[in-house]
Design a protein around this motif. Structure first.
Motif, PDB file in Angstrom:
ATOM      1  N   PHE A 148       0.836  -1.207   0.000  1.00 58.44           N
ATOM      2  CA  PHE A 148       0.000   0.000   0.000  1.00 58.44           C
ATOM      3  C   PHE A 148       0.870   1.256   0.000  1.00 58.44           C
ATOM      4  O   PHE A 148       0.673   2.167  -0.809  1.00 58.44           O
ATOM      5  N   PHE A 149       1.822   1.320   0.926  1.00 59.53           N
ATOM      6  CA  PHE A 149       2.670   2.506   1.002  1.00 59.53           C
ATOM      7  C   PHE A 149       3.624   2.593  -0.191  1.00 59.53           C
ATOM      8  O   PHE A 149       4.017   3.689  -0.590  1.00 59.53           O
ATOM      9  N   GLY A 150       4.001   1.445  -0.749  1.00 58.87           N
ATOM     10  CA  GLY A 150       4.820   1.476  -1.954  1.00 58.87           C
ATOM     11  C   GLY A 150       4.093   2.157  -3.097  1.00 58.87           C
ATOM     12  O   GLY A 150       4.652   3.014  -3.800  1.00 58.87           O
ATOM     13  N   PHE A 151       2.819   1.800  -3.294  1.00 55.26           N
ATOM     14  CA  PHE A 151       2.005   2.449  -4.317  1.00 55.26           C
ATOM     15  C   PHE A 151       1.862   3.943  -4.032  1.00 55.26           C
ATOM     16  O   PHE A 151       1.900   4.763  -4.954  1.00 55.26           O
ATOM     17  N   HIS A 152       1.673   4.268  -2.755  1.00 53.84           N
ATOM     18  CA  HIS A 152       1.478   5.673  -2.375  1.00 53.84           C
ATOM     19  C   HIS A 152       2.738   6.492  -2.609  1.00 53.84           C
ATOM     20  O   HIS A 152       2.673   7.631  -3.105  1.00 53.84           O
ATOM     21  N   HIS A 153       3.898   5.939  -2.270  1.00 50.21           N
ATOM     22  CA  HIS A 153       5.133   6.716  -2.312  1.00 50.21           C
ATOM     23  C   HIS A 153       5.732   6.852  -3.713  1.00 50.21           C
ATOM     24  O   HIS A 153       6.596   7.711  -3.922  1.00 50.21           O
ATOM     25  N   VAL A 154       5.287   6.034  -4.648  1.00 54.49           N
ATOM     26  CA  VAL A 154       5.896   6.051  -5.985  1.00 54.49           C
ATOM     27  C   VAL A 154       5.751   7.413  -6.646  1.00 54.49           C
ATOM     28  O   VAL A 154       6.709   7.953  -7.215  1.00 54.49           O
ATOM     29  N   MET A 155       4.544   7.997  -6.591  1.00 56.84           N
ATOM     30  CA  MET A 155       4.313   9.277  -7.272  1.00 56.84           C
ATOM     31  C   MET A 155       5.236  10.360  -6.724  1.00 56.84           C
ATOM     32  O   MET A 155       5.867  11.100  -7.502  1.00 56.84           O
ATOM     33  N   ARG A 223     -10.054  13.055  -4.266  1.00 50.47           N
ATOM     34  CA  ARG A 223      -9.207  11.949  -4.717  1.00 50.47           C
ATOM     35  C   ARG A 223      -9.657  11.348  -6.044  1.00 50.47           C
ATOM     36  O   ARG A 223      -8.915  10.559  -6.630  1.00 50.47           O
ATOM     37  N   VAL A 224     -10.836  11.714  -6.502  1.00 53.72           N
ATOM     38  CA  VAL A 224     -11.277  11.223  -7.809  1.00 53.72           C
ATOM     39  C   VAL A 224     -11.337  12.376  -8.799  1.00 53.72           C
ATOM     40  O   VAL A 224     -10.557  12.432  -9.756  1.00 53.72           O
ATOM     41  N   TYR A 225     -12.255  13.318  -8.570  1.00 54.39           N
ATOM     42  CA  TYR A 225     -12.466  14.387  -9.550  1.00 54.39           C
ATOM     43  C   TYR A 225     -11.246  15.299  -9.697  1.00 54.39           C
ATOM     44  O   TYR A 225     -10.711  15.467 -10.803  1.00 54.39           O
ATOM     45  N   LEU A 226     -10.811  15.911  -8.584  1.00 54.50           N
ATOM     46  CA  LEU A 226      -9.687  16.847  -8.680  1.00 54.50           C
ATOM     47  C   LEU A 226      -8.399  16.139  -9.088  1.00 54.50           C
ATOM     48  O   LEU A 226      -7.631  16.665  -9.910  1.00 54.50           O
ATOM     49  N   PHE A 227      -8.149  14.966  -8.525  1.00 57.30           N
ATOM     50  CA  PHE A 227      -6.922  14.239  -8.860  1.00 57.30           C
ATOM     51  C   PHE A 227      -6.866  13.914 -10.350  1.00 57.30           C
ATOM     52  O   PHE A 227      -5.860  14.195 -11.027  1.00 57.30           O
ATOM     53  N   CYS A 231      -4.311  15.658 -13.063  1.00 58.54           N
ATOM     54  CA  CYS A 231      -3.387  14.720 -13.706  1.00 58.54           C
ATOM     55  C   CYS A 231      -3.541  14.790 -15.219  1.00 58.54           C
ATOM     56  O   CYS A 231      -2.541  14.788 -15.964  1.00 58.54           O
ATOM     57  N   TRP A 232      -4.776  14.866 -15.681  1.00 56.19           N
ATOM     58  CA  TRP A 232      -5.020  14.965 -17.128  1.00 56.19           C
ATOM     59  C   TRP A 232      -4.436  16.259 -17.703  1.00 56.19           C
ATOM     60  O   TRP A 232      -3.816  16.246 -18.772  1.00 56.19           O
ATOM     61  N   LYS A 233      -4.626  17.375 -16.994  1.00 54.51           N
ATOM     62  CA  LYS A 233      -4.092  18.648 -17.476  1.00 54.51           C
ATOM     63  C   LYS A 233      -2.567  18.615 -17.543  1.00 54.51           C
ATOM     64  O   LYS A 233      -1.966  19.173 -18.492  1.00 54.51           O
ATOM     65  N   LEU A 234      -1.942  17.969 -16.569  1.00 57.27           N
ATOM     66  CA  LEU A 234      -0.482  17.856 -16.609  1.00 57.27           C
ATOM     67  C   LEU A 234      -0.037  16.976 -17.764  1.00 57.27           C
ATOM     68  O   LEU A 234       0.959  17.288 -18.449  1.00 57.27           O
ATOM     69  N   LEU A 235      -0.748  15.879 -17.999  1.00 52.44           N
ATOM     70  CA  LEU A 235      -0.390  15.012 -19.130  1.00 52.44           C
ATOM     71  C   LEU A 235      -0.543  15.753 -20.452  1.00 52.44           C
ATOM     72  O   LEU A 235       0.268  15.557 -21.376  1.00 52.44           O
ATOM     73  N   SER A 253       2.854   6.703 -12.501  1.00 54.23           N
ATOM     74  CA  SER A 253       2.635   7.108 -11.109  1.00 54.23           C
ATOM     75  C   SER A 253       1.160   7.430 -10.855  1.00 54.23           C
ATOM     76  O   SER A 253       0.634   7.161  -9.763  1.00 54.23           O
ATOM     77  N   SER A 254       0.469   7.971 -11.859  1.00 55.15           N
ATOM     78  CA  SER A 254      -0.954   8.283 -11.696  1.00 55.15           C
ATOM     79  C   SER A 254      -1.789   7.024 -11.536  1.00 55.15           C
ATOM     80  O   SER A 254      -2.736   6.993 -10.737  1.00 55.15           O
ATOM     81  N   VAL A 255      -1.442   5.977 -12.271  1.00 59.47           N
ATOM     82  CA  VAL A 255      -2.178   4.717 -12.168  1.00 59.47           C
ATOM     83  C   VAL A 255      -1.999   4.110 -10.774  1.00 59.47           C
ATOM     84  O   VAL A 255      -2.965   3.665 -10.135  1.00 59.47           O
ATOM     85  N   LEU A 256      -0.758   4.082 -10.289  1.00 58.23           N
ATOM     86  CA  LEU A 256      -0.504   3.517  -8.956  1.00 58.23           C
ATOM     87  C   LEU A 256      -1.202   4.334  -7.871  1.00 58.23           C
ATOM     88  O   LEU A 256      -1.796   3.776  -6.942  1.00 58.23           O
ATOM     89  N   MET A 257      -1.161   5.661  -8.001  1.00 62.15           N
ATOM     90  CA  MET A 257      -1.825   6.501  -7.005  1.00 62.15           C
ATOM     91  C   MET A 257      -3.334   6.357  -7.083  1.00 62.15           C
ATOM     92  O   MET A 257      -4.036   6.474  -6.066  1.00 62.15           O
ATOM     93  N   SER A 258      -3.850   6.062  -8.268  1.00 63.24           N
ATOM     94  CA  SER A 258      -5.295   5.842  -8.415  1.00 63.24           C
ATOM     95  C   SER A 258      -5.748   4.610  -7.645  1.00 63.24           C
ATOM     96  O   SER A 258      -6.868   4.568  -7.125  1.00 63.24           O
ATOM     97  N   VAL A 259      -4.878   3.603  -7.566  1.00 65.19           N
ATOM     98  CA  VAL A 259      -5.203   2.412  -6.780  1.00 65.19           C
ATOM     99  C   VAL A 259      -5.347   2.789  -5.308  1.00 65.19           C
ATOM    100  O   VAL A 259      -6.287   2.356  -4.619  1.00 65.19           O
ATOM    101  N   VAL A 260      -4.424   3.608  -4.804  1.00 67.33           N
ATOM    102  CA  VAL A 260      -4.495   4.079  -3.416  1.00 67.33           C
ATOM    103  C   VAL A 260      -5.764   4.898  -3.201  1.00 67.33           C
ATOM    104  O   VAL A 260      -6.479   4.726  -2.209  1.00 67.33           O
TER     105      VAL A 260
END
Length: 387
Positions: A148-155, A223-227, A231-235, A253-260
Motif C-alpha cells: 500500500f505505502f509502496g504504491f502511495h510513495h511512488v508518485m 481523490r477522484v475528480y480533482l486528482f 493529472c489529465w491537465k499535466l499530461l 505514477s498516476s495509475v498507482l496513485m489511483s489504486v491508493v
C-alpha cells in the motif's frame, strides 16, 4: 548556494539537499510527537475499543490482519501522517489562492512537495528497517501494508524532483500538490477522529454518521475528480511539450496513485453504508435475569414446557446473560421433563440465549438447531399448567 537552498531553487542539488533535510526533520519531529501522542491516548477510556475498530478497518480495507500492539503504533503513526500532510497543504494555500506571485508561489509548492518526498523517504527507510530487523517485523510491517505505502510513495519519490525542476510554475501541479497533501491530511484526521467514537452513544453515533457522509463526499471530490482532472491537465502539458519521459512517468505514477485513491474511496463508502442505517438497540434490564441466575445456581427453578421438548432429560442448557454486544456470563444446569429441576452433571451441552420477561418468566431460544422455545419460571411467579 545558501540562497538557492532557502528559495528551493529548481536545481538538482538543491532539491536533493532539501529532500534530505526534510526527511531528517520529519523523522525526528514525528517520532517524538508519535510517542507523546501514544502515551496520551493510552490513558483514555476509548483507547482499546478504538484500536480494535482500527484493526477491523485495516482488515476490511487492505485485507491485512495486524495484532493489537502493532496497530496501536500504526494508529499513532497514521495520525502523525495526517499532521504532516496537513502542514504540507497549508504551505500551498497562499499559492493556490493567488495571494503570492508566481515566483513565491512556485517556491512554496516546491517546498511542500519536497516535504512530502522527505517524509516518504524517511517512512520507507523506517518500514523496511523494521521489517528486516525487528523480531515481529512481519507483523508490524506486513506485505499488504508495504505494498500500500509502496504504491502511495511512488508518485512523490519518482515525480516530485523532476516536476520541481521543470514544471513548478504550472498551476495544475500546484493544485495536485495541494490536493494530495492538504485535502488528504484533513480527510485522514477526520477518519482518525471517527475511530474514537462509540456508536452505542446517540450523540457520537450522530457524529459518525455526519462525518462519514462528509468524508465520503470530500474524498470522492478530491481523490477522484480533482486528482484525475489535474493529472489529465499535466499530461496534456507534457504532450504539448513533447516530453515523452514525463508522459510515461506521469501515467505510471498516476495509475498507482489511483489504486491508493480507490482504496480510500471504497473505505469511505463502506463506512457510509455501515453507519447511515445503524440504529441503537434499547438496552435490556438485566436485573430480573441476574435474580433468576442466582436461583438457577441453587437449583430453585421450576419448569413448564410449551409443546414437546426435542431433547433428552439430561440435556444441559446454557443460559447466557447478555450485555449489548457480548455474552458476559453463562450458567449451565440440566433440564428434566419434571417440574423440579436438580443440578447434576451432564456431558451433552447445547447453547441457548435467555431473556427475562416482565412476568418473571425466563424465555430461551435455541441458537444451534431448529428454533425451540420453552419457559422457566422463578419461584413465586405465576405458573400455568404444563402440557
Amino acid at each position: 548556494m545558501f540562497f538557492d537552498v532557502v528559495s528551493i531553487a529548481p536545481k538538482l542539488y538543491v532539491q536533493i539537499i532539501v529532500a534530505i533535510i526534510t526527511a531528517g526533520i520529519w523523522k525526528i519531529v514525528l517520532t517524538y510527537l508519535e510517542q507523546k501522542f501514544l502515551s496520551y491516548i493510552c490513558e483514555k477510556p476509548w483507547f482499546k475499543a478504538t484500536i480494535k475498530r482500527d484493526m477491523k478497518r485495516v482488515k476490511e480495507a487492505i485485507g491485512v490482519h495486524v495484532d493489537f500492539d502493532s496497530q496501536k503504533y500504526n494508529f499513532a503513526n497514521f495520525t502523525m501522517v495526517a499532521v504532516q500532510h496537513s502542514i504540507g497543504g497549508l504551505i500551498c494555500i497562499p499559492a493556490v489562492m493567488g495571494i503570492t506571485g508566481n515566483g513565491l508561489g512556485s517556491c512554496l509548492v516546491r517546498l511542500s512537495a519536497l516535504s512530502e518526498v522527505g517524509w516518504e523517504v524517511a517512512d520507507t527507510i523506517t518500514r523496511v528497517y523494521v521489517r528486516v530487523t525487528h523480531p515481529k517485523g512481519r507483523m508490524l510491517q506486513p506485505d499488504g501494508v508495504l505494498l500500500f505505502f509502496g504504491f502511495h510513495h511512488v508518485m512523490g519519490m519518482s515525480m516530485v524532483i523532476p516536476m520541481n525542476l521543470y514544471y513548478s510554475h504550472n498551476f495544475s501541479y500546484w493544485m495536485l500538490v495541494f490536493v494530495m497533501q492538504g485535502v488528504s491530511g484533513i480527510a485522514l484526521m477526520m477518519a482518525q477522529y471517527t475511530q474514537t467514537l462509540d456508536v452505542s452513544k446517540p450523540d457520537e453515533l450522530l457524529q459518525m454518521q455526519v462525518l462519514s457522509i462528509v468524508m465520503g463526499i470530500f474524498i470522492s471530490y478530491c481523490r477522484v475528480y480533482l486528482f484525475l482532472t489535474y493529472c489529465w491537465k499535466l499530461l496534456v502539458s507534457f504532450y504539448m511539450d513533447s516530453t515523452v519521459t514525463f508522459i510515461i512517468g506521469g501515467i505510471f505514477s498516476s495509475v498507482l496513485m489511483s489504486v491508493v485513491n480507490l482504496i480510500f474511496v471504497v473505505d469511505a463508502y463502506r463506512r457510509i453504508m455501515k453507519f447511515i442505517t445503524f440504529s441503537l438497540k434499547p438496552k435490556k434490564d438485566l436485573s430480573q435475569l441476574r435474580r433468576a441466575s442466582r436461583l438457577m445456581a441453587h437449583g430453585l427453578i421450576t419448569s413448564r414446557t410449551s409443546g414437546h421438548l426435542p431433547f433428552s432429560p439430561k440435556t444441559t442448557l446454557v443460559f447466557a446473560e447478555k450485555s449489548e454486544r457480548y455474552i458476559s456470563k453463562t450458567i449451565s444446569f440440566p433440564l428434566e421433563k419434571t417440574r423440579g429441576v436438580r443440578l447434576s452433571r451432564s456431558t451433552r451441552r447445547r447453547s441457548y440465549i435467555a431473556t427475562m420477561h416482565p412476568d418473571q418468566t425466563l424465555t430461551t431460544e435455541k441458537i444451534i438447531e431448529e428454533k425451540t422455545e420453552f419457559v422457566v419460571t422463578a419461584p413465586g411467579a405465576k405458573d400455568d399448567k404444563t402440557d
